[in-house]
Design a protein around this motif. Structure first.
Motif, PDB file in Angstrom:
ATOM      1  N   ALA A 204       0.829  -1.206   0.000  1.00 34.52           N
ATOM      2  CA  ALA A 204       0.000   0.000   0.000  1.00 34.52           C
ATOM      3  C   ALA A 204       0.862   1.253   0.000  1.00 34.52           C
ATOM      4  CB  ALA A 204      -0.918  -0.007   1.220  1.00 34.52           C
ATOM      5  N   ARG A 205       0.303   2.349  -0.562  1.00 28.31           N
ATOM      6  CA  ARG A 205       0.876   3.682  -0.519  1.00 28.31           C
ATOM      7  C   ARG A 205       2.262   3.728  -1.173  1.00 28.31           C
ATOM      8  NH1 ARG A 205      -1.422   2.533   4.232  1.00 28.31           N
ATOM      9  NH2 ARG A 205       0.549   1.933   5.160  1.00 28.31           N
TER      10      ARG A 205
ATOM     11  N   THR B 120      -4.213   5.646   2.350  1.00 27.74           N
ATOM     12  CA  THR B 120      -4.506   4.709   1.267  1.00 27.74           C
ATOM     13  C   THR B 120      -5.674   5.241   0.446  1.00 27.74           C
ATOM     14  OG1 THR B 120      -3.731   2.861   2.569  1.00 27.74           O
ATOM     15  CG2 THR B 120      -5.167   2.356   0.705  1.00 27.74           C
ATOM     16  N   VAL B 121      -5.456   5.354  -0.862  1.00 27.34           N
ATOM     17  CA  VAL B 121      -6.502   5.884  -1.742  1.00 27.34           C
ATOM     18  C   VAL B 121      -7.365   4.763  -2.281  1.00 27.34           C
ATOM     19  CG1 VAL B 121      -6.952   7.155  -3.859  1.00 27.34           C
ATOM     20  CG2 VAL B 121      -5.118   7.880  -2.341  1.00 27.34           C
ATOM     21  N   THR B 122      -6.695   3.680  -2.747  1.00 26.71           N
ATOM     22  CA  THR B 122      -7.436   2.576  -3.362  1.00 26.71           C
ATOM     23  C   THR B 122      -7.790   1.553  -2.289  1.00 26.71           C
ATOM     24  OG1 THR B 122      -6.192   2.909  -5.391  1.00 26.71           O
ATOM     25  CG2 THR B 122      -7.412   0.858  -5.181  1.00 26.71           C
ATOM     26  N   THR B 123      -9.082   1.193  -2.216  1.00 26.42           N
ATOM     27  CA  THR B 123      -9.569   0.134  -1.323  1.00 26.42           C
ATOM     28  C   THR B 123     -10.279  -0.865  -2.186  1.00 26.42           C
ATOM     29  OG1 THR B 123     -11.607   1.328  -0.912  1.00 26.42           O
ATOM     30  CG2 THR B 123      -9.792   1.691   0.639  1.00 26.42           C
ATOM     31  N   GLY B 124     -10.016  -2.157  -1.896  1.00 29.23           N
ATOM     32  CA  GLY B 124     -10.636  -3.175  -2.727  1.00 29.23           C
ATOM     33  C   GLY B 124     -10.015  -3.157  -4.114  1.00 29.23           C
ATOM     34  N   VAL B 125     -10.859  -3.341  -5.111  1.00 28.15           N
ATOM     35  CA  VAL B 125     -10.400  -3.397  -6.500  1.00 28.15           C
ATOM     36  C   VAL B 125     -11.171  -2.359  -7.315  1.00 28.15           C
ATOM     37  CG1 VAL B 125     -10.156  -4.819  -8.569  1.00 28.15           C
ATOM     38  CG2 VAL B 125      -9.837  -5.837  -6.305  1.00 28.15           C
TER      39      VAL B 125
ATOM     40  N   GLN C 150      -1.243  -4.510  -0.445  1.00 28.12           N
ATOM     41  CA  GLN C 150      -1.142  -5.894   0.036  1.00 28.12           C
ATOM     42  C   GLN C 150      -0.571  -5.937   1.442  1.00 28.12           C
ATOM     43  OE1 GLN C 150       1.208  -8.227  -2.593  1.00 28.12           O
ATOM     44  NE2 GLN C 150       1.076 -10.120  -1.411  1.00 28.12           N
ATOM     45  N   GLY C 151      -1.100  -6.918   2.208  1.00 30.30           N
ATOM     46  CA  GLY C 151      -0.470  -7.223   3.488  1.00 30.30           C
ATOM     47  C   GLY C 151      -1.052  -6.497   4.668  1.00 30.30           C
ATOM     48  N   ASN C 152      -2.040  -5.636   4.490  1.00 29.10           N
ATOM     49  CA  ASN C 152      -2.575  -4.876   5.618  1.00 29.10           C
ATOM     50  C   ASN C 152      -3.643  -5.646   6.383  1.00 29.10           C
ATOM     51  OD1 ASN C 152      -0.903  -2.771   5.060  1.00 29.10           O
ATOM     52  ND2 ASN C 152      -2.431  -1.622   3.879  1.00 29.10           N
ATOM     53  N   ASN C 153      -4.301  -6.627   5.710  1.00 31.74           N
ATOM     54  CA  ASN C 153      -5.485  -7.258   6.306  1.00 31.74           C
ATOM     55  C   ASN C 153      -5.368  -8.774   6.434  1.00 31.74           C
ATOM     56  OD1 ASN C 153      -7.192  -4.819   6.470  1.00 31.74           O
ATOM     57  ND2 ASN C 153      -6.936  -4.867   4.239  1.00 31.74           N
TER      58      ASN C 153
ATOM     59  N   VAL D  36      -0.448  -9.405 -14.953  1.00 31.30           N
ATOM     60  CA  VAL D  36      -0.469  -9.092 -13.526  1.00 31.30           C
ATOM     61  C   VAL D  36       0.863  -8.436 -13.184  1.00 31.30           C
ATOM     62  CG1 VAL D  36      -0.658  -9.992 -11.197  1.00 31.30           C
ATOM     63  CG2 VAL D  36      -1.997 -11.014 -13.047  1.00 31.30           C
ATOM     64  N   MET D  37       0.781  -7.222 -12.634  1.00 31.75           N
ATOM     65  CA  MET D  37       1.985  -6.501 -12.246  1.00 31.75           C
ATOM     66  C   MET D  37       2.120  -6.537 -10.724  1.00 31.75           C
ATOM     67  SD  MET D  37       2.072  -3.141 -14.700  1.00 31.75           S
ATOM     68  CE  MET D  37       0.528  -2.514 -14.068  1.00 31.75           C
ATOM     69  N   PHE D  38       3.347  -6.959 -10.280  1.00 31.82           N
ATOM     70  CA  PHE D  38       3.648  -6.884  -8.851  1.00 31.82           C
ATOM     71  C   PHE D  38       4.590  -5.704  -8.661  1.00 31.82           C
ATOM     72  CE2 PHE D  38       6.353  -7.855  -5.202  1.00 31.82           C
ATOM     73  CZ  PHE D  38       5.407  -7.942  -4.211  1.00 31.82           C
ATOM     74  N   TRP D  39       4.164  -4.720  -7.918  1.00 34.63           N
ATOM     75  CA  TRP D  39       4.864  -3.438  -7.766  1.00 34.63           C
ATOM     76  C   TRP D  39       5.634  -3.464  -6.443  1.00 34.63           C
ATOM     77  CZ3 TRP D  39       6.211   0.599 -10.493  1.00 34.63           C
ATOM     78  CH2 TRP D  39       6.478   1.842  -9.887  1.00 34.63           C
ATOM     79  N   TRP D  40       6.974  -3.369  -6.574  1.00 34.72           N
ATOM     80  CA  TRP D  40       7.810  -3.417  -5.371  1.00 34.72           C
ATOM     81  C   TRP D  40       8.584  -2.107  -5.283  1.00 34.72           C
ATOM     82  CZ3 TRP D  40       7.681  -5.842  -1.134  1.00 34.72           C
ATOM     83  CH2 TRP D  40       8.764  -5.811  -0.262  1.00 34.72           C
ATOM     84  N   PRO D  41       8.451  -1.379  -4.139  1.00 35.13           N
ATOM     85  CA  PRO D  41       9.049  -0.052  -4.061  1.00 35.13           C
ATOM     86  C   PRO D  41      10.530  -0.059  -3.676  1.00 35.13           C
ATOM     87  CG  PRO D  41       7.777  -0.486  -2.100  1.00 35.13           C
ATOM     88  CD  PRO D  41       7.592  -1.690  -2.977  1.00 35.13           C
ATOM     89  N   GLY D  42      11.039  -1.201  -3.133  1.00 32.91           N
ATOM     90  CA  GLY D  42      12.404  -1.186  -2.629  1.00 32.91           C
ATOM     91  C   GLY D  42      13.365  -1.972  -3.514  1.00 32.91           C
TER      92      GLY D  42
END
Length: 2004
Positions: free
Chosen positions: A85-86, A115-120, A155-158, A177-183
């Motif tokens: 998230a975020r 968090t702006v986006t909730t759900g899908v 992902q991972g908050n709930n 499907v894109m997996f977005w990793w910030p680090g």
């Protein structure tokens, strides 16, 4: 935002958890209603899952997203994103979707950490892959697959379970499907994050996992957002996703995750985005915010995405690629499965989705087929099918279903299973339907047999109703049974059998009815025949009837016969067709119709014969009334013929409204013959009288000859005409004087008789052209001269005629002798009249005409030769126009040889050859041709002949007349061109750099300009004259000389030839300098230029040097500081004039130069040292500083024709102020106003008005002597006077006299009502005795007055001319002191309120300037300025007066009188040109001289080449010019008094011609609508409707066109006069209405009520007042003082025959006639035309072409004959239009008045029965209007025994009553006039009363006690008691009162509060049927009941009467 929520994962609330205790879990899926049929088994929104599952999570699939996916029928691939998230997932998705503006972002983003986006979320916009691929500059992939974008919650908050439920639907349905990793690369963290995907994969069953070839998920792309080391994607992928050696338990878990990821995804890619990729940082990022490296990585990733998206294979065992609908349904089923803890198989879910969809498709198909069964066509057979009917339908349906299955691309297994089930169901339905159809055929046959048996048992005859009811019941039973049997049968098959059965029943029913009908018809027919015969006999008694009436009555008779026919049938319960009869009955009816028609035709013929006889008698009377032909009265036959045509049209109109249209032609043709015979007799008599006139004429000529011979004999012993005789004894002298007086009286009588004869005969064309008639005119003209000429000249003229042969007046000798006797200048009018008279003689021989032409075209033109020459040219023009239909003078350019071959024109042309072309006679001819034959053409018309005219001008050998015409044409051509382009030319002056392309000119205008430019290139002195005249005309258009110079220099393109104009010195000086009128101004100007050119020269030294050489006075006063000499007033003027002309004036065109600024500064210092009055210095400083509004000029102001007026006016103001500042204050009162205004504060100011109130009151006093007046004062203190303004009464007075009409008005200040409607105490009446004259109270000091635009306005004895000049001077000099306290105090005197004093002065100055321009007829402001400058310059030479203080009114009047005499302008043009020459002499170029017609003396060659006299400026003759010429000489008012009256009324005189068209159409309306229409109906009826109805809906074309034409004239006249009508009596009109065809006819129906009708009275009153005022002022002219009114001096038939006027006439007299009796010739018909203006002549000198002299005598004579002869004063006693139903309200006591004329009696009993047959309650209301018209027509005593029929026949106005068919029955009753009231009351009693529209104010309720009072005095029995009012009589009285007096819409004079007894018991109102009952009612009727309760009384009595 362009995305919607798709899937939401929520934790259950408390109540959800409680519910889960019982059911363990509850999953809620929001489904689209439209998609329910596509979910397996129509699953409910809530799905129960196994009890052993416990979860607190619920999944919501949002309806908006589902609906969105359902709309995408194309293949759809989704791109989704997962990640923490975020971290910017939404930003990446926006960039990927191509968002370039965050105002239109797809997924919401935020710079905050929330968090702006909730759900899908799923994007609303689906981008075609073709567009997606080429974003960011990538290569395009040619594919139409739609790409959608899915953004997921962080992902991972709930928890894992939340992620599994959230990610599973997205992973299965997403292509990428894109997996977005910030680090950076954190293997453990990343794999743990990807664990959610492996957890989802674990839920997929093994069967699916083993199918490697079809992996469950799409392509996985792992994206590192911020990569900052040198590792490659391959290195990262190897380390992250390839299995690693197991060292500990976590490594094992990681390898398990890696294995599952490789098994589930089709491919896995790694993308490394640089950590420092941003170029700029802002809250919301776009693609362009990143560096190139980042962008390249992104573009590579998009390219990879595009390649993977383009490969679109079916998923999960599907037969086709997934659409949006597939994704939506699959997602819903998957979400249901996810709530269970069991694993799931993707293939199984997809298969369940397809099965559900296939079953839904099958159910829908079955339902559709069931609906189709009812509509099956038994004969249906589709193309290519061997089956028919039901089998064909089943075959077709199975084929259709199979096609639908194939289109859906279900799997083979599903298709086979579903199709087999569907086919089995369909076959069962087919078998059932076929069985039922076989049963239906048998049942129908059974029903038919039953009905046959029932019908055969019927016993005839029966009544129709019984028979019909029987058949109906049996049929109904049949159908009920049939309907029960066929409930389950196909509707189409049932319909066919039902139709067969219906036809069978109908045939049987018809057969039964026909048998029964035959038994009834024979009896009915016999009875109808007997009834019809009786009805026809009654109808014969009512003929004749019009076609419409006959048709109506016949239809009524048919209707009655039908009713009889139907009643008879009704007795048998038989109801035949209402619109038809049996054939044999029609035959009988037609026989009666034929007989009745024949009788009606005969009756019409008899009526037509009687009508024609009456019309003939009335026409004969009218004809001889309008044309009383006798020995002394003759008429124009054309006028008589026109009257006949109008009469025939009026007759046709009457016939069209009385007789059938089929008879119109016959009746009208017979009447035409009869009228023509009568007219012919009249014309014969008229012609005989006309033929006798020449004999009278000759006799009068001989009498004239005898008179003068006797006078000549008498004069032999005298020395003077009308003077005592000398050298005789006193007795002889006395006798000779008596003899002379007798002869003079006889001659006077002769002249009166001849004048009347000539006027009467002037309209007879055959008389005007005979020689003797013209000779008599000549004799009469000469006789008139004895008042105007000396004895010698008059005697020579008389003797020349007496010596001539009176019988041969056309001989050359006769003409020569007469002309010899008329040579004297004093006889110029007689000479002109003689020539005109001779030229009017048609039989004048050519030699005699040639003699006159020689006299006119050879010699110098005598005074007023212009009208004669105009008539000659016009005569030739008309003859040529008639023969060739061409303009003679245009043809002079084209075909001069043909035109000049005409005899008269050839003579004129030859005569002109003998003169120089620049001679006066040629100039006069040119003027006439120019203004008569070319001036009315537009530019485009003239341009067609432009080249021909130029050719004629430039030809060396040219005929004089052709050359003259060419010059005349070109002058008018220039006029037309300049008038069209004046604005454009002015723009060229303002912008000297303007080009032709910038000019807004049309294409045609550009062509014209090009043609002009081409002509101007010709090198000819004659073309030079054209150029100069072009500039001359601009001067006429108010362009200054400087304007013209600027135009010539503006540019070369539009008029390049203007550059060729030689101007000489081009120095920009004032276009004229008025100070050259002052002595020694030249010296002052030399001094100025010396200072201007030698800046360093000492002024004092320069003066000393020049003085010694030139001894100049100017320099003496300039060096006053050394010599101590005072300057003279002329020196002061010239010095100030230099400043005004050379410094101040130039500001209007440019700014000062440096030298001018220096000179101004220098002169300012010199002014301070000057020994001059302080006012003088102050004025000069204001001039230099330009600081006073009165003299201020705007810097750089644009000089043009629009503002030259202001500039010239300011020049006069400055000159006036300078002059009076230069002279002492005691020189004149005007100088005192400038120097010592405070001293004059209490003086009597020049040009100020006298005591206005006293003057007004004296005028009122004079008026009150004739018509009376009342005076009063309002509470606010304002006085008012009521002058002949209707009834002026208070409400109390009106109550005492209900018939009194009241008028009211309002105070202008306090707005209180005066008169009717006022409140007590608002005003007070003063002494009502006659208002007396008061003494004039002259007030000292300045008096503010309203600005007057009237030219004749003046004060005291000043002439209007002098008043305006002095008024302008006074306000200029007073305004020079503004602003100052002195001026403020001066204006405040007498309580004045002038407001802005400077504006007040300027407004008065501008108004005076405008009036003076009109007064002097100055089209050019420069001429007026020159005149005023000349007056100003002359003032300096006037000697000073000791009486400069005007402290008494007498001194003021004396000074004003002297001013009027000293500054009188007798000729404006000559004066202006003289002044112009004096100012500009030797100071302008030749071009300027030519432009202003100021040519100095030149040699003869110049005149012969340039022809300046022909090219001079001339002005149009006009009424404005004529009025100015008349006003310029104050003696004209005495010599021509009628012209004074004419000019006072001329602006409105032309409106009087509209009176006749208005009256004509009003008469038509009145004739047709009198008493025939109510006020409400009239308001709704339009003129269009009236014309349409009166012309039989437009079918009578002649009547329609006549009415339409009459209305158009009426409309045109009304609308022309309407803007001028402002009031009627005391009623003010804010805006007088215009009318059209759509206006109400009430505008044409006059009425005194403030409604539409008041406008007609207002407009008629206005026009009549115009005529009467004009005629009254005319006859108020002193008797005998006006030669033009001589015909009124002998108007014996018009003179009242009283003893005092029998012998001596002291005033003129005109008859008065009622407006309805006036003849058309009695109305003034004046239309402005130029014919009378031709009695004028222009000055033929070069400089004075704009000077026009008018022959006032001839003009006055013509106008007097046209406007006064045979004109009457009109009485405007209007009568209100009689609306139907308003007879009693117009005259309350009309029955009482009728009884005064004729004693009334009851109807005779013998006539009542016959009378009652002629009306009923239906037509009584149509008879009442006719009776009202008849009753109102009886306004005089007449024998009551006269029959009504005879009385009507004697009154043409009542002929309309014969049109009323209902009224004809009254005429047959043979009643008398003495029965009128009884007849009206009897008809009225039958009329049905309706009080629904009664005003609610008259329906007030009665109190209960009043009801008791009324009932106590009423008797409801037939017996009459002395102490009771009989109820029936009271009801009649109330009905009559309500209907007659209270039903009127505009009732104003019966108040609801009045006592009812005042009216109901008033014997004069004639309401009661019995006088005895009236007497009782007077005594007993309650007095407290009000009029407002009248209806309640009526309702009370009528209800009680009805209950008994």
């Amino acid at each position: 935002m362009s995305s919607v929520k798709w899937i939401v994962i929520k934790e259950s609330l408390d109540d959800d958890i409680n519910n889960a205790a019982a059911s363990n879990i509850r999953i809620e899926v929001e489904e689209n209603a439209a998609s329910d049929n596509h979910i397996e088994e129509n699953a409910a929104p809530i799905i129960q899952v196994e009890e052993n599952v416990a979860s607190n999570i619920r999944i919501e699939v949002k309806e908006d997203a589902t609906n969105l996916l359902y709309t995408k029928a194309e293949s759809v691939n989704l791109i989704s994103i997962f990640g923490p998230a975020r971290t910017g997932k939404s930003t990446l998705m926006n960039i990927l979707a191509g968002v370039n503006d965050y105002d239109n972002e797809i997924f919401k983003t935020s710079p905050d950490m929330e968090t702006v986006t909730t759900g899908v979320d799923i994007s609303k916009t689906f981008v075609p892959l073709k567009e997606f691929s080429k974003l960011n500059g990538n290569m395009e992939v040619n594919s139409n697959i739609l790409v959608g974008f899915v953004d997921t919650e962080g992902q991972g908050n709930n928890g894992d379970e939340f992620d599994i439920c959230l990610f599973s639907p997205i992973l299965v349905t997403s292509k990428i499907v894109m997996f977005w990793w910030p680090g950076l690369l954190q293997i453990d963290t990343i794999l743990n994050s990807l664990g959610a995907m492996t957890n989802c994969a674990k839920r997929i069953t093994r069967d699916t996992q083993c199918q490697r070839q079809n992996k469950p998920y799409g392509h996985l792309h792992i994206i590192f957002r911020s990569w900052n080391n040198n590792k490659t994607p391959e290195d990262v992928k190897k380390k992250l996703l390839e299995p690693q050696s197991v060292h500990k338990e976590k490594d094992k878990e990681h390898n398990s995750i890696r294995e599952l990821l490789n098994d589930c995804f089709e491919s896995i890619d790694i993308w490394l985005f640089p950590a420092n990729g941003l170029i700029q940082c802002r809250e919301k990022l776009l693609f362009e915010d990143f560096n190139d490296k980042w962008k390249q990585t992104f573009k590579n990733m998009r390219k990879k995405f595009s390649e993977q998206l383009s490969v679109n294979k079916p998923k999960h065992s599907a037969e086709k690629t997934w659409t949006g609908r597939d994704i939506a349904e699959f997602t819903q089923l998957l979400c249901k499965t996810l709530t269970s803890s069991e694993n799931y198989a993707i293939t199984s879910i997809f298969e369940r989705m397809q099965v559900a969809r296939a079953k839904t498709l099958a159910n829908d198909a079955l339902n559709e087929f069931r609906t189709l069964i009812d509509k099956m066509d038994p004969y249906y057979k589709p193309d290519g099918c061997d089956y028919e009917g039901i089998d064909a339908y089943f075959y077709k349906e199975l084929e259709n279903f199979k096609e639908k299955m194939i289109l859906e691309k279900f799997s083979n297994k599903i298709m086979i299973e579903i199709y087999a089930n569907y086919k089995e169901s369909v076959c069962l339905m087919e078998s059932e339907i076929k069985t039922n159809i076989r049963k239906l055929t048998i049942e129908v046959q059974i029903f038919q047999n039953k009905f046959n048996n029932l019908v055969s048992e019927i016993m005839f005859p029966l009544s129709k109703s019984v028979l019909k009811e029987f058949c109906k019941n049996q049929t109904q039973q049949l159908w009920n049974s049939f309907n029960d049997k066929v409930k389950n049968f196909p509707k189409k098959f049932v319909h066919d059998y039902r139709k067969k059965l219906e036809n069978f029943c109908k045939v049987k029913n018809k057969h039964v009815a026909a048998e029964n009908e035959k038994k009834i018809i024979s009896f009915v027919q016999k009875e109808v025949e007997e009834s019809l015969e009786n009805s026809v006999q009654k109808l014969k008694n009512r003929i004749p009837m019009t076609e419409e009436e006959f048709e109506y009555e016949w239809l009524v008779l048919l209707e009655q016969t039908k009713i009889k026919y139907l009643k008879l049938h009704h007795s048998f319960n038989n109801f035949p067709d209402y619109t038809t009869f049996p054939d044999n009955l029609h035959i009988i009816i037609d026989q009666y119709l034929e007989s009745l028609t024949e009788n009606n035709d005969n009756a019409w013929e008899n009526k037509a014969e009687a009508f024609q006889k009456r019309a003939k008698r009335l026409f004969k009377n009218a004809l001889y009334t309008n044309f009383p032909v006798n020995a002394n009265k003759v008429f124009n036959n054309t006028e008589i013929e026109q009257y006949l045509q109008e009469e025939i049209l009026r007759f046709s109109y009457k016939v069209s409204n009385i007789f059938p249209h089929t008879m119109m032609n016959d009746i009208c043709s017979k009447y035409k013959e009869t009228a023509r015979l009568m007219l012919t007799k009249l014309q014969v008599k008229n012609n005989n009288n006309i033929r006798e006139i020449p004999q009278k004429v000759e006799r009068y000529i001989l009498d004239w000859d005898t008179f003068f011979k006797e006078i000549n004999n008498t004069e032999q012993h005298t020395r003077g005409w009308r003077f005592p005789f000398q050298r005789e004894t006193s007795q002889n002298v006395e006798q000779q004087i008596l003899d002379w007086d007798d002869k003079s009286n006889e001659l006077e009588r002769w002249q009166h008789e001849v004048t009347e004869l000539l006027l009467l005969s002037a309209t007879i064309p055959e008389l005007v052209t005979i020689s003797s008639f013209q000779l008599l005119c000549i004799c009469n003209d000469l006789t008139n001269l004895n008042r105007r000429t000396d004895l010698l000249s008059f005697r020579k003229a008389v003797w020349s005629i007496m010596r001539s042969d009176m019988k041969n007046i056309l001989s050359e000798q006769f003409v020569n002798e007469i002309l010899a006797g008329l040579k004297s200048e004093e006889l110029k009018l007689a000479r002109m009249s003689f020539i005109n008279r001779c030229l009017n003689i048609t039989t004048l021989t050519f030699p005699i005409r040639q003699l006159f032409y020689k006299m006119l075209f050879v010699n110098e033109p005598f005074t007023f030769a212009s009208p004669i020459m105009w008539r000659i040219f016009l005569s030739e023009y008309d003859k040529y126009q008639k023969e060739r239909q061409q303009n003679l003078f245009f043809d002079l350019f084209r075909i001069p040889q043909i035109v000049l071959s005409l005899p008269d024109l050839k003579v004129i042309n030859d005569l002109l050859k003998g003169d120089e072309l620049d001679s006066p006679i040629v100039a006069l001819s040119c003027d006439i041709i120019q203004k008569t034959f070319f001036a009315h053409y537009e530019l485009t018309e003239l341009h067609h002949n432009f080249s021909n005219a130029v050719n004629s001008l430039c030809t060396n050998i040219v005929e004089p007349l052709q050359y003259i015409s060419a010059i005349a044409f070109l002058k008018e051509y220039v006029r037309a061109f300049c008038d069209v382009n004046k604005t454009t030319l002015n723009e060229y002056i303002r912008d000297t750099n303007r080009t032709t392309s910038e000019a807004n000119m049309s294409t045609d205008m550009n062509i014209i300009i090009n043609d002009i430019n081409n002509v101007m290139k010709l090198k000819s002195s004659r073309i030079h004259s054209v150029k100069i005249y072009f500039l001359k005309y601009l001067r006429i258009c108010n362009f200054s000389m400087q304007d013209i110079k600027d135009l010539c220099e503006s540019q070369e393109q539009p008029f390049p030839w203007l550059k060729e104009i030689p101007w000489g010195n081009k120095e920009n000086k004032p276009f004229f300098n008025p100070y050259w009128l002052h002595q020694n101004y030249k010296d002052a100007e030399h001094y100025y230029y010396h200072v201007y050119e030698h800046a360093d020269t000492c002024f004092a030294s320069y003066l000393e040097t020049v003085r010694s050489n030139l001894q100049s006075r100017l320099f003496n006063w300039a060096n006053q500081s050394n010599n101590n000499r005072s300057l003279k007033k002329n020196d002061l003027v010239t010095f100030a004039g230099v400043i005004a002309a050379l410094l101040h004036h130039v500001r209007a065109s440019r700014e000062w130069t440096n030298n001018e600024t220096r000179v101004a500064n220098y002169l300012t210092r010199e002014i301070e040292n000057m020994d001059a009055p302080s006012v003088y210095k102050e004025i000069l400083n204001k001039l230099i500083l330009n600081s006073n509004s009165l003299i201020q000029l705007l810097i750089n102001n644009e000089i043009g024709p629009n503002n030259n007026e202001e500039l010239l006016m300011k020049s006069v103001i400055v000159h006036l102020i300078i002059l009076h500042a230069s002279i002492p204050n005691d020189a004149s009162p005007l100088a005192a106003y400038l120097h010592k205004l405070q001293v004059c504060e209490n003086d009597f100011i020049l040009a100020c008005p006298s005591d206005v109130e006293g003057v007004v009151m004296n005028a009122v006093a004079s008026f009150s002597k004739e018509k009376g007046a009342e005076q009063g004062v309002v509470r606010c203190g304002e006085m008012f006077v009521v002058l002949d303004c209707g009834g002026f009464s208070n409400p109390d007075e009106q109550k005492r006299d209900p018939t009194k009409i009241s008028i009211s008005s309002k105070c202008l200040y306090c707005k209180r009502v005066i008169g009717y409607g006022s409140i007590e105490g608002d005003y007070t009446r003063m002494d009502t005795s006659q208002i007396k004259s008061v003494s004039i109270n002259h007030e000292p000091g300045y008096i503010v007055e309203q600005i007057s635009a009237e030219k004749t306005h003046n004060v005291r004895m000043m002439t209007p001319q002098a008043y305006r000049i002095l008024h302008l001077f006074v306000h200029t000099l007073i305004g020079a002191s503004v602003p100052s306290s002195i001026a403020t105090n001066f204006f405040a005197k007498n309580g004045n309120s002038a407001g802005d004093t400077m504006k007040h002065c300027l407004d008065n100055i501008r108004n005076d300037w405008k009036i003076l321009k009109e007064f002097f007829d100055c089209d050019n402001d420069e001429n007026l300025a020159l005149i005023l400058h000349s007056i100003i310059s002359s003032i300096i030479n006037e000697s000073a007066s000791n009486e400069w203080r005007l402290d008494t009114p007498e001194k003021r009047e004396e000074w004003e009188d002297k001013f009027s005499k000293d500054h009188y302008i007798s000729n404006v043009t000559v004066t202006a040109q003289t002044i112009r020459k004096k100012i500009l002499e030797d100071r302008v170029s030749l071009t300027e001289e030519e432009i202003d017609d100021m040519i100095s003396k030149k040699d003869s060659k110049y005149y012969s080449e340039k022809l300046p006299r022909l090219w001079r400026k001339i002005k149009d003759v006009s009424l404005k010019s004529l009025h100015a010429y008349y006003m310029i000489n104050e003696n004209n008012e005495t010599e021509f008094p009628f012209l004074k009256v004419f000019f006072q009324h001329e602006k409105e005189l032309h409106l009087i011609k509209h009176l006749l068209p208005i009256l004509k159409f009003v008469h038509i309306l009145k004739t047709r609508l009198d008493y025939q229409i109510t006020r409400q109906e009239a308001r709704k009826m339009t003129f269009d409707t009236f014309i349409y109805q009166e012309s039989n809906e437009g079918k009578l074309q002649e009547i329609f066109l006549a009415l339409k034409s009459a209305f158009e004239n009426f409309e045109k006249s009304w609308n022309a006069v309407a803007p001028h009508v402002k009031r009627y009596n005391c009623l003010q009109f804010e805006e007088f209405p215009r009318i059209s065809l759509k206006s109400s006819v009430m505008y044409g129906l006059g009425d005194n009520i403030n409604d539409f009708g008041i406008y007609l009275w207002a407009i008629l009153s206005y026009l009549i007042r115009l005529q009467n005022n004009f005629l009254k002022e005319t006859i108020s002219i002193p008797f005998g003082s006006c030669r033009s009114l001589k015909f009124l001096e002998t108007n014996a038939q018009n003179m009242p025959s009283t003893s005092t006027t029998q012998n001596v006439r002291t005033s003129y007299y005109l008859q008065t006639v009622e407006i309805q009796h006036a003849q058309p010739s009695n109305f003034i018909s004046y239309d402005r035309n130029n014919e009378i203006l031709q009695y004028s002549q222009r000055n033929l000198e070069i400089s004075y072409g704009e000077d026009i002299v008018y022959d006032l005598y001839q003009i006055e004579m013509k106008l007097a004959h046209q406007l006064i002869f045979n004109k009457f004063l009109i009485s405007d006693n209007f009568s209100a239009f009689p609306y139907y139903g308003e007879m009693f309200t117009r005259v309350f006591t009309i029955f009482t008045n009728l009884k005064d004329f004729i004693v009334q009696e009851p109807l005779p009993a013998t006539n009542i029965d016959l009378l009652d047959e002629s009306y009923s309650s239906k037509n009584a209301s149509r008879m009442v209007p006719a009776l009202e018209m008849l009753i109102c027509s009886v306004n005089y005593e007449i024998d009551g025994e006269t029959s009504i029929e005879n009385y009507i026949s004697q009154q043409m106005d009542l002929s309309i009553l014969t049109e009323n068919t209902d009224f004809c029955g009254v005429l047959r009753a043979n009643l008398r006039l003495k029965h009128l009231i009884s007849l009206y009351e009897r008809v009225e009693s039958v009329k049905a009363y309706n009080f629904d529209k009664l005003n609610a104010e008259y329906k007030k309720t009665l109190p209960q006690y009043m009801e008791k009072q009324i009932l106590n005095v009423i008797s409801f029995t037939n017996s009459r008691f002395l102490d009771r009012i009989y109820s029936c009589d009271l009801l009649i009285a109330l009905e009559r009162f309500l209907d007659r007096y209270l039903m009127i819409e505009f009732l104003e004079y019966i108040s609801t509060k009045d006592k009812l007894t005042s009216y109901i018991t008033n014997e004069d109102l004639s309401c009661w049927p019995s006088r005895s009952t009236l007497i009782i009612a007077k005594r007993l009727f309650p007095h407290k009941i009000q009029v407002g309760q009248a209806y309640s009384v009526y309702k009370l009595i009528s209800s009680r009467q009805a209950s008994r």
